[in-house]
Scaffold this motif. Structure first.
Motif, PDB file in Angstrom:
ATOM      1  N   PRO A  51     -13.462 -16.408  90.262  1.00  0.00           N
ATOM      2  CA  PRO A  51     -12.028 -16.733  90.306  1.00  0.00           C
ATOM      3  C   PRO A  51     -11.201 -15.479  90.505  1.00  0.00           C
ATOM      4  O   PRO A  51     -11.548 -14.406  90.016  1.00  0.00           O
ATOM      5  CB  PRO A  51     -11.764 -17.363  88.928  1.00  0.00           C
ATOM      6  N   THR A  52     -10.101 -15.611  91.237  1.00  0.00           N
ATOM      7  CA  THR A  52      -9.206 -14.485  91.444  1.00  0.00           C
ATOM      8  C   THR A  52      -8.576 -14.087  90.121  1.00  0.00           C
ATOM      9  O   THR A  52      -8.022 -14.919  89.412  1.00  0.00           O
ATOM     10  CB  THR A  52      -8.091 -14.874  92.436  1.00  0.00           C
ATOM     11  N   PRO A  53      -8.668 -12.794  89.743  1.00  0.00           N
ATOM     12  CA  PRO A  53      -8.125 -12.375  88.441  1.00  0.00           C
ATOM     13  C   PRO A  53      -6.616 -12.452  88.404  1.00  0.00           C
ATOM     14  O   PRO A  53      -5.949 -12.413  89.436  1.00  0.00           O
ATOM     15  CB  PRO A  53      -8.612 -10.914  88.327  1.00  0.00           C
ATOM     16  N   THR A  54      -6.079 -12.571  87.208  1.00  0.00           N
ATOM     17  CA  THR A  54      -4.629 -12.572  87.049  1.00  0.00           C
ATOM     18  C   THR A  54      -4.097 -11.203  87.418  1.00  0.00           C
ATOM     19  O   THR A  54      -4.575 -10.186  86.925  1.00  0.00           O
ATOM     20  CB  THR A  54      -4.256 -12.863  85.583  1.00  0.00           C
ATOM     21  N   THR A  68      -1.491 -18.309 107.248  1.00  0.00           N
ATOM     22  CA  THR A  68      -2.183 -19.533 107.665  1.00  0.00           C
ATOM     23  C   THR A  68      -3.695 -19.417 107.550  1.00  0.00           C
ATOM     24  O   THR A  68      -4.392 -20.428 107.640  1.00  0.00           O
ATOM     25  CB  THR A  68      -1.812 -19.885 109.112  1.00  0.00           C
ATOM     26  N   GLN A  69      -4.226 -18.194 107.381  1.00  0.00           N
ATOM     27  CA  GLN A  69      -5.658 -17.993 107.244  1.00  0.00           C
ATOM     28  C   GLN A  69      -6.011 -17.714 105.777  1.00  0.00           C
ATOM     29  O   GLN A  69      -5.137 -17.435 104.966  1.00  0.00           O
ATOM     30  CB  GLN A  69      -6.127 -16.814 108.118  1.00  0.00           C
ATOM     31  N   ARG A  70      -7.311 -17.769 105.453  1.00  0.00           N
ATOM     32  CA  ARG A  70      -7.782 -17.386 104.127  1.00  0.00           C
ATOM     33  C   ARG A  70      -8.538 -16.070 104.223  1.00  0.00           C
ATOM     34  O   ARG A  70      -9.268 -15.837 105.193  1.00  0.00           O
ATOM     35  CB  ARG A  70      -8.679 -18.473 103.524  1.00  0.00           C
ATOM     36  N   TYR A  71      -8.343 -15.223 103.208  1.00  0.00           N
ATOM     37  CA  TYR A  71      -8.929 -13.889 103.223  1.00  0.00           C
ATOM     38  C   TYR A  71      -9.817 -13.709 101.992  1.00  0.00           C
ATOM     39  O   TYR A  71      -9.426 -14.050 100.875  1.00  0.00           O
ATOM     40  CB  TYR A  71      -7.826 -12.820 103.272  1.00  0.00           C
ATOM     41  N   TRP A  72     -11.011 -13.158 102.237  1.00  0.00           N
ATOM     42  CA  TRP A  72     -12.022 -13.033 101.191  1.00  0.00           C
ATOM     43  C   TRP A  72     -12.486 -11.588 101.061  1.00  0.00           C
ATOM     44  O   TRP A  72     -12.547 -10.844 102.051  1.00  0.00           O
ATOM     45  CB  TRP A  72     -13.240 -13.909 101.507  1.00  0.00           C
ATOM     46  N   VAL A  95     -17.680 -12.532  95.248  1.00  0.00           N
ATOM     47  CA  VAL A  95     -16.991 -13.261  96.317  1.00  0.00           C
ATOM     48  C   VAL A  95     -15.632 -13.681  95.765  1.00  0.00           C
ATOM     49  O   VAL A  95     -15.561 -14.466  94.832  1.00  0.00           O
ATOM     50  CB  VAL A  95     -17.778 -14.511  96.760  1.00  0.00           C
ATOM     51  N   VAL A  96     -14.541 -13.148  96.304  1.00  0.00           N
ATOM     52  CA  VAL A  96     -13.205 -13.405  95.765  1.00  0.00           C
ATOM     53  C   VAL A  96     -12.248 -13.791  96.897  1.00  0.00           C
ATOM     54  O   VAL A  96     -12.160 -13.090  97.914  1.00  0.00           O
ATOM     55  CB  VAL A  96     -12.645 -12.162  95.039  1.00  0.00           C
ATOM     56  N   ASP A  97     -11.527 -14.889  96.711  1.00  0.00           N
ATOM     57  CA  ASP A  97     -10.451 -15.268  97.626  1.00  0.00           C
ATOM     58  C   ASP A  97      -9.219 -14.435  97.249  1.00  0.00           C
ATOM     59  O   ASP A  97      -8.661 -14.598  96.166  1.00  0.00           O
ATOM     60  CB  ASP A  97     -10.154 -16.756  97.486  1.00  0.00           C
ATOM     61  N   ILE A  98      -8.785 -13.527  98.125  1.00  0.00           N
ATOM     62  CA  ILE A  98      -7.658 -12.640  97.811  1.00  0.00           C
ATOM     63  C   ILE A  98      -6.390 -13.040  98.563  1.00  0.00           C
ATOM     64  O   ILE A  98      -5.421 -12.278  98.589  1.00  0.00           O
ATOM     65  CB  ILE A  98      -8.002 -11.170  98.118  1.00  0.00           C
ATOM     66  N   THR A  99      -6.372 -14.225  99.156  1.00  0.00           N
ATOM     67  CA  THR A  99      -5.219 -14.645  99.961  1.00  0.00           C
ATOM     68  C   THR A  99      -3.916 -14.574  99.176  1.00  0.00           C
ATOM     69  O   THR A  99      -2.888 -14.116  99.684  1.00  0.00           O
ATOM     70  CB  THR A  99      -5.425 -16.075 100.489  1.00  0.00           C
ATOM     71  N   SER A 100      -3.960 -15.004  97.908  1.00  0.00           N
ATOM     72  CA  SER A 100      -2.738 -15.039  97.107  1.00  0.00           C
ATOM     73  C   SER A 100      -2.207 -13.640  96.786  1.00  0.00           C
ATOM     74  O   SER A 100      -1.050 -13.487  96.388  1.00  0.00           O
ATOM     75  CB  SER A 100      -2.982 -15.795  95.798  1.00  0.00           C
ATOM     76  N   GLN A 101      -3.029 -12.598  96.959  1.00  0.00           N
ATOM     77  CA  GLN A 101      -2.600 -11.236  96.680  1.00  0.00           C
ATOM     78  C   GLN A 101      -1.966 -10.568  97.907  1.00  0.00           C
ATOM     79  O   GLN A 101      -1.449  -9.454  97.810  1.00  0.00           O
ATOM     80  CB  GLN A 101      -3.800 -10.391  96.230  1.00  0.00           C
ATOM     81  N   GLY A 121     -11.945 -15.898 106.542  1.00  0.00           N
ATOM     82  CA  GLY A 121     -13.077 -16.791 106.390  1.00  0.00           C
ATOM     83  C   GLY A 121     -12.639 -18.176 105.994  1.00  0.00           C
ATOM     84  O   GLY A 121     -11.449 -18.491 105.937  1.00  0.00           O
ATOM     85  N   ASN A 122     -13.618 -19.018 105.731  1.00  0.00           N
ATOM     86  CA  ASN A 122     -13.324 -20.383 105.298  1.00  0.00           C
ATOM     87  C   ASN A 122     -14.402 -20.833 104.335  1.00  0.00           C
ATOM     88  O   ASN A 122     -15.464 -20.222 104.234  1.00  0.00           O
ATOM     89  CB  ASN A 122     -13.207 -21.333 106.503  1.00  0.00           C
TER      90      ASN A 122
END
Length: 224
Positions: free
Chosen positions: A70-73, A108-112, A147-153, A189-190
Motif C-alpha cells: 500500500p502507498t504510505p501516508t 490519466t495514466q498510472r505510475y508504479w 511494488v507501489v502505486d505512486i500516482t497519487s504522489q 503501467g496497469n
C-alpha cells in the motif's frame, strides 16, 4: 481474504501473438500471467502444449510474483519533512517547473515504483525516494521486492524524483560482486487479474555490491 499478488513483466516494446483466446493458461518464461492484458513482446517464441496452454519464451523479459505494498501516508509538507528519518539527509532542489497551460488538469495514466534485487541484502545499500522534494519511503537493502502505486504522489506535468543510495556501515561487506544488483524502476503501467505490468519504464536507478560510495541522482518524470 488473501492479499493480492502482483506479477511484473518489464517490457521494452512489442507484439503479443493473438493466441491468448485459446483455452488454458498463459506462461511468460515459465511464469503464469493469466489476467494480463494489453502486452506485446518482441523476438518471442510461442508454443501451445497439448492442454491448450500458451508458452511465451521471450529472452530479456521477466515475470515475478510479489505482494502489492500500500502507498504510505505522505509525510508533513514542512521543510524538511517531519516524518523523514533522521539520517535521510537534505535534498536541495530548485522548485519544480510550473505546469504548462497545455498540461491536462489530471493524470490519466498510472505510475508504479518497483524494485528488483539479484539477492536481497547483498548490496548493502538502502535507497530513499523523494517526489517533488517530499520524502516518499525508504527501500531497504534486505526487503523483498516492492511494488507501489505512486500516482497519487504525482501532479500533472513535470515532477522531480530524487533517489539517494546510502551504503550501510557495520561489519564486513557481504559481497563486492557487480553481479549483485539493487534496481529501482519507475514507469507507466496497469493492473489486471492481480498482476502489475510496467509498460513504459521512465526512471531506472541501480547500485551494485561493487559500489562503495553513496550516490544521489535526480530525474524529471513527466506525467500524462
Amino acid at each position: 481474504m488473501p492479499r493480492p499478488s502482483a506479477r511484473i513483466a518489464l517490457t521494452v516494446a512489442a507484439s503479443l501473438v493473438p493466441m491468448l483466446a485459446l483455452a488454458g493458461s498463459v506462461f511468460l518464461n515459465g511464469v503464469k500471467i493469466d489476467g494480463v492484458t494489453n502486452q506485446r513482446f518482441e523476438k518471442a517464441t510461442v508454443r501451445i502444449d497439448g492442454e491448450g496452454n500458451v508458452h511465451i519464451d521471450a529472452p530479456g523479459y521477466a515475470a515475478r510474483v510479489t505482494t502489492v505494498t500500500p502507498t504510505p501516508t505522505p509525510p508533513s509538507t514542512a521543510t524538511p519533512p517531519a516524518s523523514a528519518p533522521p539520517d535521510a539527509g537534505v535534498v536541495a532542489q530548485a522548485p519544480a517547473p510550473a505546469a504548462s497551460p497545455s498540461v491536462p488538469g489530471r493524470i490519466t495514466q498510472r505510475y508504479w515504483l518497483v524494485t528488483e534485487q539479484t539477492t536481497p541484502g547483498m548490496t548493502d545499500f538502502d535507497i530513499d525516494v523523494y517526489v517533488n522534494s517530499r520524502w516518499l519511503r525508504r527501500l531497504r537493502n534486505n526487503e523483498d521486492q516492492v511494488v507501489v502505486d505512486i500516482t497519487s504522489q504525482l501532479r500533472p506535468g513535470a515532477n522531480a524524483v530524487t533517489l539517494i543510495a546510502r551504503k550501510q556501515a557495520g561489519g564486513s561487506r557481504r559481497s563486492t560482486s557487480p553481479a549483485n544488483v539493487f534496481k529501482v524502476i519507475i514507469g507507466e503501467g496497469n493492473e489486471g487479474g492481480g498482476n502489475v505490468m510496467i509498460d513504459t519504464p521512465l526512471i531506472r536507478f541501480q547500485k551494485t555490491a561493487a559500489d562503495a560510495q553513496d550516490a544521489t541522482e535526480e530525474f524529471t518524470l513527466t506525467t500524462r
